[in-house]
Scaffold this active site. Structure first.
Site, mmCIF file in Angstrom:
data_model
loop_
_atom_site.group_PDB
_atom_site.id
_atom_site.type_symbol
_atom_site.label_atom_id
_atom_site.label_comp_id
_atom_site.label_asym_id
_atom_site.label_seq_id
_atom_site.Cartn_x
_atom_site.Cartn_y
_atom_site.Cartn_z
ATOM 1 N N ARG A 1 -9.497 0.982 8.745
ATOM 2 C CA ARG A 1 -9.150 -0.398 9.056
ATOM 3 C C ARG A 1 -10.250 -1.113 9.816
ATOM 4 N NH1 ARG A 1 -3.185 0.499 8.857
ATOM 5 N NH2 ARG A 1 -2.078 -1.444 9.092
ATOM 6 N N LYS B 1 0.827 -1.207 0.000
ATOM 7 C CA LYS B 1 0.000 0.000 0.000
ATOM 8 C C LYS B 1 0.863 1.259 0.000
ATOM 9 C CE LYS B 1 -2.183 -0.978 3.916
ATOM 10 N NZ LYS B 1 -1.626 -2.297 4.291
ATOM 11 N N ARG C 1 -0.795 -8.853 13.230
ATOM 12 C CA ARG C 1 -1.306 -7.847 12.283
ATOM 13 C C ARG C 1 -2.226 -8.510 11.254
ATOM 14 N NH1 ARG C 1 4.344 -5.607 10.655
ATOM 15 N NH2 ARG C 1 3.303 -4.309 9.125
ATOM 16 N N ARG D 1 11.400 -1.607 11.354
ATOM 17 C CA ARG D 1 10.175 -1.301 12.090
ATOM 18 C C ARG D 1 10.014 -2.310 13.214
ATOM 19 N NH1 ARG D 1 5.099 -0.253 8.107
ATOM 20 N NH2 ARG D 1 4.076 -1.262 9.866
ATOM 21 N N ARG E 1 11.632 -7.393 4.740
ATOM 22 C CA ARG E 1 11.722 -5.928 4.847
ATOM 23 C C ARG E 1 12.575 -5.573 6.068
ATOM 24 N NH1 ARG E 1 6.093 -2.759 4.498
ATOM 25 N NH2 ARG E 1 5.767 -3.333 6.655
HETATM 26 P P1 AMP Z 1 0.910 0.462 8.870
HETATM 27 O O1 AMP Z 1 2.108 1.319 8.715
HETATM 28 O O2 AMP Z 1 -0.269 0.954 8.065
HETATM 29 O O3 AMP Z 1 1.193 -0.988 8.643
HETATM 30 O O4 AMP Z 1 0.446 0.593 10.401
HETATM 31 C C1 AMP Z 1 1.297 0.185 11.454
HETATM 32 C C2 AMP Z 1 0.494 0.035 12.737
HETATM 33 O O5 AMP Z 1 -0.117 1.282 13.089
HETATM 34 C C3 AMP Z 1 -0.656 -0.961 12.684
HETATM 35 O O6 AMP Z 1 -0.249 -2.284 12.900
HETATM 36 C C4 AMP Z 1 -1.545 -0.426 13.814
HETATM 37 O O7 AMP Z 1 -0.996 -0.762 15.080
HETATM 38 C C5 AMP Z 1 -1.409 1.066 13.653
HETATM 39 N N1 AMP Z 1 -2.416 1.623 12.709
HETATM 40 C C6 AMP Z 1 -2.175 2.208 11.501
HETATM 41 N N2 AMP Z 1 -3.308 2.613 10.920
HETATM 42 C C7 AMP Z 1 -4.310 2.263 11.764
HETATM 43 C C8 AMP Z 1 -5.731 2.387 11.722
HETATM 44 N N3 AMP Z 1 -6.350 2.954 10.672
HETATM 45 N N4 AMP Z 1 -6.436 1.922 12.789
HETATM 46 C C9 AMP Z 1 -5.840 1.364 13.841
HETATM 47 N N5 AMP Z 1 -4.509 1.190 13.943
HETATM 48 C C10 AMP Z 1 -3.740 1.644 12.923
#
Ligand code: AMP
Length: 192
Positions: A87, A13, A149, A138, A126
Site C-alpha cells: 500500500r 479486491k 481510507r 467492520r 456493506r
Molecule cells: P483492508 O481490509 O485491506 O481494507 O484493510 C483494512 C485496514 O487495515 C486499512 O484501512 C489499514 O488501516 C490496515 N491495512 C491493511 N493493509 C495494510 C497495509 N498494507 N499497510 C498499512 N495498513 C494496512
C-alpha cells in the site's frame, strides 16, 4: 502464479481474491485480514493497530512487511495473491526484495478501477448489509473512516499504479462490472 490486486477500499479486491483461492488453489495474503486477527489478540500491538485501523489510517510499513515475510516463508503451490499489500512505495520495494529472497516471480499486478462515489456507497452499504444480517459491521466501514481510507489511498497507494506500470506488469480491469464479469476479466489476464 503470483499476483497483486491493487485498488481503493471497496473496489472488490477481497471478493476477487476469494474466488481465485476457490478456483485456482492460490493463497490469499490479505494484510487487512491479518491485522483484524492481530487486533483481537489482546496484545499491545493489537490495541495500537485497532485504533489506527478504525480511523482509516495505514499501519506502519514495518508491521505489515513483517506479517507478509512470515507468510511467504511458508510457500504456496498455487501461488500468492497479495490483497491490500503493498500500500506504499516502501512496502512495494520491501516486497520486491522478499520475492527475490524467496525465489518467487511476480506474474501480474491487477488494478481494479472504480469510481470514488460508488466506493463510498459500497462501503456504507456493506456496513448496512452486515447489520441487517445480524453480523457486526467492520469498525472502519462508515463514511468518515471511508473518506480517510480513500485519502490514504490517493496519497500513498495510488502511486503504485505508476510504479507497476513502469515495471511492465500492470493490467487495469474495470471494477464497476458485475462480480462475475470482473472474475472473467481477471481470468483472461491470468491465462494469457
Ligand atoms: P483492508 O481490509 O485491506 O481494507 O484493510 C483494512 C485496514 O487495515 C486499512 O484501512 C489499514 O488501516 C490496515 N491495512 C491493511 N493493509 C495494510 C497495509 N498494507 N499497510 C498499512 N495498513 C494496512
Amino acid at each position: 502464479m503470483n499476483i497483486i490486486i491493487l485498488g481503493p477500499p471497496g473496489a472488490g479486491k477481497g471478493t476477487q481474491a476469494q474466488h481465485l483461492v476457490e478456483t485456482r488453489n492460490m493463497v490469499q495474503l490479505s494484510t487487512g485480514d491479518m491485522l483484524r486477527a492481530a487486533r483481537t489478540s489482546g496484545t499491545e500491538m493489537g490495541k495500537i493497530v485497532a485504533g489506527v485501523m478504525d480511523r482509516g489510517e495505514l499501519v506502519t510499513d514495518e508491521i505489515v512487511i513483517g506479517l507478509i515475510r512470515e507468510q511467504l516463508e511458508k510457500g504456496s503451490e498455487g501461488g500468492f495473491i497479495f490483497d491490500g499489500f503493498p500500500r506504499t512505495l516502501a512496502q512495494a520495494d520491501a516486497l520486491n526484495a522478499l520475492l527475490e529472497e524467496n525465489n518467487i516471480a511476480l506474474d501480474a499486478v491487477i488494478s481494479l478501477e472504480v469510481d470514488d462515489e460508488v466506493l463510498v456507497q459500497r462501503v456504507v452499504n456493506r456496513a448496512k448489509e452486515a447489520v441487517a444480517a445480524g453480523k457486526e459491521a467492520r469498525a472502519d466501514d462508515n463514511e468518515e473512516s471511508m473518506r480517510t481510507r480513500l485519502m490514504e489511498y490517493y496519497k500513498k497507494t495510488s502511486p503504485l499504479i505508476g510504479y507497476y506500470y513502469a515495471k511492465g506488469n500492470l493490467s487495469g480491469i474495470d471494477g464497476l462490472q458485475s462480480i462475475e464479469a470482473v472474475q472473467s476479466s481477471l481470468a483472461a489476464v491470468l491465462d494469457r
